[in-house]
Design a protein around this motif. Structure first.
Motif, PDB file in Angstrom:
ATOM      1  N   GLU A   1      31.960  36.433  38.143  1.00  0.00           N
ATOM      2  CA  GLU A   1      32.286  37.795  38.557  1.00  0.00           C
ATOM      3  C   GLU A   1      31.807  38.760  37.479  1.00  0.00           C
ATOM      4  O   GLU A   1      32.105  38.568  36.300  1.00  0.00           O
TER       5      GLU A   1
ATOM      6  N   ASP B   1      34.169  44.549  35.135  1.00  0.00           N
ATOM      7  CA  ASP B   1      34.326  45.932  35.575  1.00  0.00           C
ATOM      8  C   ASP B   1      34.017  46.845  34.385  1.00  0.00           C
ATOM      9  O   ASP B   1      34.852  47.047  33.496  1.00  0.00           O
TER      10      ASP B   1
ATOM     11  N   ASP C   1      33.678  50.083  34.069  1.00  0.00           N
ATOM     12  CA  ASP C   1      34.526  51.272  33.917  1.00  0.00           C
ATOM     13  C   ASP C   1      35.866  50.918  33.277  1.00  0.00           C
ATOM     14  O   ASP C   1      36.357  51.642  32.419  1.00  0.00           O
TER      15      ASP C   1
END
Length: 75
Positions: free
Chosen positions: A58, A61, A63
């Motif tokens: 994955e 993220d 941000d």
């Protein structure tokens, strides 16, 4: 046993490069995975792996990471 789809990005549980599942389960219960090694002129490699040795990769993220370390984009 985990099921993967062609195109899933995976990595060995023990580490290593991110690979793409490029073949379905074989009669031995393995998946064909491909990866690139830019230190070898972007050579492509392929090998078969048992699904119990893989986990889905994955993307982090970005941000959330920026926020966690205090980079909010308002420098």
């Amino acid at each position: 046993m985990t099921a993967f789809q062609i195109g899933d990005q995976v990595r060995l549980k023990s580490g290593g490069p991110v690979m793409t599942v490029s073949g379905t389960v074989t009669t031995q219960g393995t998946y064909q995975c491909r990866w690139f090694d830019t230190s070898h002129a972007a050579a492509s490699f392929a090998e078969y792996f048992h699904p119990d040795t893989l986990h889905k990769f994955e993307e982090p993220d970005a941000d959330a990471i920026r926020k966690k370390i205090g980079l909010t984009g308002t420098n």
